[in-house]
Design a protein around this motif. Structure first.
Motif, PDB file in Angstrom:
ATOM      1  N   ALA A  14      24.263   3.486  23.448  1.00 32.48           N
ATOM      2  CA  ALA A  14      24.168   4.821  23.101  1.00 32.48           C
ATOM      3  C   ALA A  14      23.520   5.122  21.689  1.00 32.48           C
ATOM      4  N   GLY A  15      23.308   3.976  21.008  1.00 31.29           N
ATOM      5  CA  GLY A  15      22.782   4.377  19.726  1.00 31.29           C
ATOM      6  C   GLY A  15      23.620   4.668  18.787  1.00 31.29           C
ATOM      7  N   LYS A  50      29.269  12.353  27.341  1.00 29.46           N
ATOM      8  CA  LYS A  50      28.613  13.111  26.433  1.00 29.46           C
ATOM      9  C   LYS A  50      29.283  12.995  25.183  1.00 29.46           C
ATOM     10  N   ARG A  52      28.935  13.727  20.915  1.00 31.93           N
ATOM     11  CA  ARG A  52      28.584  14.393  19.947  1.00 31.93           C
ATOM     12  C   ARG A  52      28.998  13.634  18.614  1.00 31.93           C
ATOM     13  N   GLU A  61      23.676  14.155  19.683  1.00 30.08           N
ATOM     14  CA  GLU A  61      24.198  13.754  20.946  1.00 30.08           C
ATOM     15  C   GLU A  61      23.714  12.527  21.385  1.00 30.08           C
ATOM     16  N   THR A  62      24.438  12.085  22.213  1.00 33.76           N
ATOM     17  CA  THR A  62      23.938  10.888  23.166  1.00 33.76           C
ATOM     18  C   THR A  62      24.711  10.625  24.252  1.00 33.76           C
ATOM     19  N   GLU A  63      24.466   9.911  25.229  1.00 32.92           N
ATOM     20  CA  GLU A  63      25.476   9.727  26.512  1.00 32.92           C
ATOM     21  C   GLU A  63      25.679   8.246  26.161  1.00 32.92           C
TER      22      GLU A  63
END
Length: 69
Positions: A14-15, A50, A52, A61-63
């Motif tokens: 997800a980074g 999701k 944050r 934000e990422t998933e």
């Protein structure tokens, strides 16, 4: 605050990076490790959540797709 991020983990994919501050999952605020665990326990492997988070002065934000432990 995220500690080490395991290579190949959902967080890595997800980074997320070490030092990121997790703020919420699916809109539910994270107020400590216990809250984080409770929120994740409401989900199953394969669910997309999701996230944050704050990195430095930025809120992002990422998933992530959850996997079985």
């Amino acid at each position: 605050r995220a500690g080490a991020v395991t290579p190949g983990s959902p967080a890595d994919e997800a980074g997320l990076q070490a030092g990121d501050v997790l703020l919420s999952i699916d809109g539910e605020e994270i107020e400590g490790v216990r809250a984080f665990s409770q929120i994740l326990s409401q989900h199953a492997p394969g669910d997309v959540i999701k996230i944050r988070y704050r990195r430095g002065d930025e809120e992002l934000e990422t998933e992530a797709t959850l996997r079985a432990r």
